[in-house]
Design a protein around this motif. Structure first.
Motif, PDB file in Angstrom:
ATOM      1  N   THR A  31      70.834  -8.240  48.053  1.00 40.90           N
ATOM      2  CA  THR A  31      70.694  -7.005  48.832  1.00 40.90           C
ATOM      3  C   THR A  31      70.009  -7.270  50.164  1.00 40.90           C
ATOM      4  O   THR A  31      70.343  -6.642  51.167  1.00 40.90           O
ATOM      5  CB  THR A  31      69.934  -5.920  48.046  1.00 40.90           C
ATOM      6  N   ALA A  79      71.551  -0.443  48.147  1.00 36.85           N
ATOM      7  CA  ALA A  79      70.915  -1.724  48.463  1.00 36.85           C
ATOM      8  C   ALA A  79      69.502  -1.523  48.990  1.00 36.85           C
ATOM      9  O   ALA A  79      68.589  -2.287  48.642  1.00 36.85           O
ATOM     10  CB  ALA A  79      71.762  -2.500  49.480  1.00 36.85           C
ATOM     11  N   GLN A  82      67.388  -0.502  45.922  1.00 41.65           N
ATOM     12  CA  GLN A  82      67.254  -1.644  45.016  1.00 41.65           C
ATOM     13  C   GLN A  82      66.282  -2.665  45.601  1.00 41.65           C
ATOM     14  O   GLN A  82      65.384  -3.155  44.909  1.00 41.65           O
ATOM     15  CB  GLN A  82      68.628  -2.286  44.779  1.00 41.65           C
ATOM     16  N   HIS A  83      66.445  -2.989  46.864  1.00 47.11           N
ATOM     17  CA  HIS A  83      65.597  -3.973  47.522  1.00 47.11           C
ATOM     18  C   HIS A  83      64.152  -3.471  47.610  1.00 47.11           C
ATOM     19  O   HIS A  83      63.211  -4.230  47.375  1.00 47.11           O
ATOM     20  CB  HIS A  83      66.154  -4.274  48.918  1.00 47.11           C
TER      21      HIS A  83
END
Length: 129
Positions: A31, A79, A82-83
């Protein structure tokens, strides 16, 4: 030193299973690269379109309003979440918390679930307002 039996070259590969902490770590890297290679140019395009005037901004909106642009935007949103959540998890691990196997597994699963929940929540809010 020949032996009478044939042994696999890497026996660990035949018994090893993917674990959530390893998957989170790999996806964190993916990501990060994706955000750098796709997210940054998209942001630059947005800023250039704003500065260039109404026609440039209209073409920018036409692309990002298409089905393909929406899929990319939703993917970028996931992303980012998530990151970010993986980074928070690593921040706690940097101070020494969360190294126990059960805690590491649980926090990894929470990162996955949290990113999906935040992405769905954000896009629901954005499209339904």
């Amino acid at each position: 030193m020949p032996t009478g039996r044939s042994r696999p070259l890497s026996p660990h590969l035949t018994i090893w299973r993917w674990q959530p902490p390893a998957i989170v770590s790999i996806i964190h890297r993916i990501t990060g690269v994706g955000l750098a290679l796709v997210g940054t140019p998209a942001l630059v395009w947005f800023l250039c379109a704003l500065a260039a005037g109404p026609q440039a901004y209209a073409s920018f909106l036409a692309f990002w309003s298409s089905w393909f642009g929406m899929v990319v935007l939703i993917g970028l949103t996931w992303a980012v979440f998530q990151h970010m959540l993986s980074g928070v998890r690593h921040l706690f691990m940097d101070i020494g918390a969360g190294y126990e196997l059960a805690t590491a597994r649980r926090s990894s699963l929470l990162v996955f679930a949290g990113a999906i929940i935040l992405t769905v929540g954000y896009w629901s809010w954005l499209l339904l307002r």
